[in-house]
Design a protein around this motif. Structure first.
Motif, PDB file in Angstrom:
ATOM      1  N   HIS A 198       2.814   5.353   3.987  1.00 15.64           N
ATOM      2  CA  HIS A 198       3.616   4.281   3.237  1.00 15.64           C
ATOM      3  C   HIS A 198       4.507   4.735   2.691  1.00 15.64           C
ATOM      4  O   HIS A 198       5.358   3.815   1.938  1.00 15.64           O
ATOM      5  CB  HIS A 198       2.779   3.242   3.129  1.00 15.64           C
ATOM      6  N   GLU A 217      -7.310   6.623   3.418  1.00 18.92           N
ATOM      7  CA  GLU A 217      -7.204   5.808   2.960  1.00 18.92           C
ATOM      8  C   GLU A 217      -6.258   4.668   3.403  1.00 18.92           C
ATOM      9  O   GLU A 217      -7.060   3.671   3.899  1.00 18.92           O
ATOM     10  CB  GLU A 217      -5.946   5.769   2.591  1.00 18.92           C
ATOM     11  N   HIS A 218      -6.118   5.185   5.407  1.00 17.94           N
ATOM     12  CA  HIS A 218      -5.645   3.830   6.162  1.00 17.94           C
ATOM     13  C   HIS A 218      -7.295   3.784   7.165  1.00 17.94           C
ATOM     14  O   HIS A 218      -6.675   2.806   7.103  1.00 17.94           O
ATOM     15  CB  HIS A 218      -5.345   5.009   6.885  1.00 17.94           C
ATOM     16  N   HIS A 259     -10.638  -2.516   6.461  1.00 20.65           N
ATOM     17  CA  HIS A 259     -10.480  -4.564   5.577  1.00 20.65           C
ATOM     18  C   HIS A 259     -10.027  -5.314   6.166  1.00 20.65           C
ATOM     19  O   HIS A 259     -10.032  -6.447   6.387  1.00 20.65           O
ATOM     20  CB  HIS A 259      -9.736  -3.456   4.865  1.00 20.65           C
ATOM     21  N   ARG A 260      -8.409  -5.184   6.957  1.00 18.36           N
ATOM     22  CA  ARG A 260      -7.916  -5.618   8.173  1.00 18.36           C
ATOM     23  C   ARG A 260      -8.712  -6.723   9.337  1.00 18.36           C
ATOM     24  O   ARG A 260      -8.944  -7.485   9.072  1.00 18.36           O
ATOM     25  CB  ARG A 260      -6.506  -5.136   8.220  1.00 18.36           C
ATOM     26  N   ARG A 268       4.496  -1.301   0.779  1.00 21.45           N
ATOM     27  CA  ARG A 268       2.682  -1.104   1.109  1.00 21.45           C
ATOM     28  C   ARG A 268       2.615  -2.465   2.484  1.00 21.45           C
ATOM     29  O   ARG A 268       1.450  -1.958   2.803  1.00 21.45           O
ATOM     30  CB  ARG A 268       1.593  -2.226  -0.374  1.00 21.45           C
ATOM     31  N   LYS A 269       3.550  -3.413   2.768  1.00 17.85           N
ATOM     32  CA  LYS A 269       2.866  -4.404   3.306  1.00 17.85           C
ATOM     33  C   LYS A 269       3.490  -3.325   5.134  1.00 17.85           C
ATOM     34  O   LYS A 269       2.684  -3.961   5.841  1.00 17.85           O
ATOM     35  CB  LYS A 269       4.331  -5.669   3.364  1.00 17.85           C
ATOM     36  N   HIS A 288       2.756  -0.301   5.015  1.00 19.33           N
ATOM     37  CA  HIS A 288       2.474   0.161   5.817  1.00 19.33           C
ATOM     38  C   HIS A 288       0.812  -0.291   6.177  1.00 19.33           C
ATOM     39  O   HIS A 288       0.052   0.153   7.748  1.00 19.33           O
ATOM     40  CB  HIS A 288       1.394   0.661   4.144  1.00 19.33           C
ATOM     41  N   LEU A 289       0.617  -1.816   5.617  1.00 20.94           N
ATOM     42  CA  LEU A 289      -0.360  -2.704   6.321  1.00 20.94           C
ATOM     43  C   LEU A 289      -0.113  -2.849   7.620  1.00 20.94           C
ATOM     44  O   LEU A 289      -0.963  -3.108   8.617  1.00 20.94           O
ATOM     45  CB  LEU A 289      -0.855  -3.563   5.588  1.00 20.94           C
ATOM     46  N   ARG A 337     -10.131   2.698   5.671  1.00 18.59           N
ATOM     47  CA  ARG A 337     -10.498   2.295   4.617  1.00 18.59           C
ATOM     48  C   ARG A 337      -9.537   0.340   4.693  1.00 18.59           C
ATOM     49  O   ARG A 337      -9.821  -0.844   4.865  1.00 18.59           O
ATOM     50  CB  ARG A 337     -10.290   1.982   3.401  1.00 18.59           C
ATOM     51  N   ASP A 338      -7.835   0.463   5.257  1.00 18.73           N
ATOM     52  CA  ASP A 338      -7.082  -0.395   4.974  1.00 18.73           C
ATOM     53  C   ASP A 338      -7.071  -1.389   6.730  1.00 18.73           C
ATOM     54  O   ASP A 338      -7.050  -2.095   6.455  1.00 18.73           O
ATOM     55  CB  ASP A 338      -5.822   0.002   4.979  1.00 18.73           C
TER      56      ASP A 338
END
Length: 290
Positions: free
Chosen positions: A273, A176-177, A183-184, A231-232, A234-235, A179-180
């Protein structure tokens, strides 16, 4: 060799063998290691890995061909009258040819059938004795298990399952991390490319062959976090490769203690997160940081 190969394949296929080795070799960190859990996992892995080799050995013994091929030279010639008229060298050659049914020396010889039948009977006797021994051992283990402390057994089984599930959840969280983070990085790359194109004056026409990158769709709202704060956070936590490497190193070297009463802030955000949610008038719900 076939039982050994099957045993090694059983160890490779079993996922708990890798988890057991990792649990044995990991640093202590904030969580102590329990030798009883490692012994329980080792016994579980060995029991599953020994099933296929034992079945192969039993089938080979009940069939008898392997014992005929392996020990035909070790038979006592005095037990067979047809071999009395042969010289010692002829007897050894004859016994070596017993597994070869189509050889001219032993094709129609009654002595070959007698030796082969004798070895097959011996092999089947050993096979059935081994089967009976395994059944008796399993029966005694099943009957004597309640005589020991069941609390310790349940604790070992619980924590061995916990270690396995923890590793699975850690892998899922890492995916999951990752993938994030990917994505960033992709969004950052295309955003920087858009800025460079605008700086060089290559995007004078608003309608271009390279359209503006679409805004990333907002993920669905979490009923536990309608404002998206978790979520924010976590990002923002994943911003560089060095930080991810530091989080992974801290996870490997100092895993968090198995204590839900410890505040998650003491160990950092980690790779999770989720944060504790406290509602007035209700009980305290906490998510374990992994």
């Amino acid at each position: 060799m076939p039982p050994l190969a099957l045993f090694l394949c059983g160890l490779l296929v079993n996922r708990q063998s890798v988890v057991m080795v990792e649990e044995w070799l990991r640093p202590v960190g904030h969580r102590r290691k329990d030798a009883g859990i490692i012994r329980f996992m080792c016994s579980s892995v060995l029991q599953r890995a020994l099933a296929a080799p034992l079945v192969w050995i039993l089938l080979a013994l009940l069939d008898g061909k392997c014992l005929v091929c392996a020990f035909s030279n070790s038979v006592d010639p005095e037990k067979f009258l047809d071999l009395a008229n042969m010289t010692p060298s002829q007897v050894q050659l004859f016994l070596a040819k017993v597994p070869c049914k189509e050889d001219e020396l032993v094709r129609d010889s009654p002595a070959r059938k007698a030796v082969s039948r004798y070895l097959r009977c011996l092999s089947q006797a050993i096979g059935w004795s081994f089967t009976l021994l395994l059944i008796v051992a399993a029966f005694l283990a099943r009957c004597l298990r309640p005589c020991f402390d069941q609390t310790v057994f349940l604790q070992r089984r619980y924590w061995s399952n916990y270690v396995d599930l923890e590793q699975k959840l850690f892998d899922e969280t890492c995916c999951e991390h990752a993938r994030d983070f990917a994505h960033r990085c992709v969004l950052h790359f295309f955003a920087s490319m858009r800025g460079e194109l605008q700086a060089w004056g290559l995007r004078r026409d608003p309608v271009s062959l390279c359209p503006e990158p679409a805004e990333p769709p907002e993920p669905p709202e979490d009923p536990e976090d309608p404002d998206g704060r978790c979520r924010k956070t976590h990002l923002r936590a994943v911003c560089s490769r060095e930080q991810v490497d530091s989080l992974l190193s801290s996870w490997y070297c100092s895993k968090p203690p198995l204590d839900l009463t410890v505040s998650p802030g003491l160990w950092g955000a980690g790779l999770s997160h989720r944060t504790p949610v406290v509602t007035s008038g209700t009980e305290l719900f906490q998510h374990t940081d992994v």
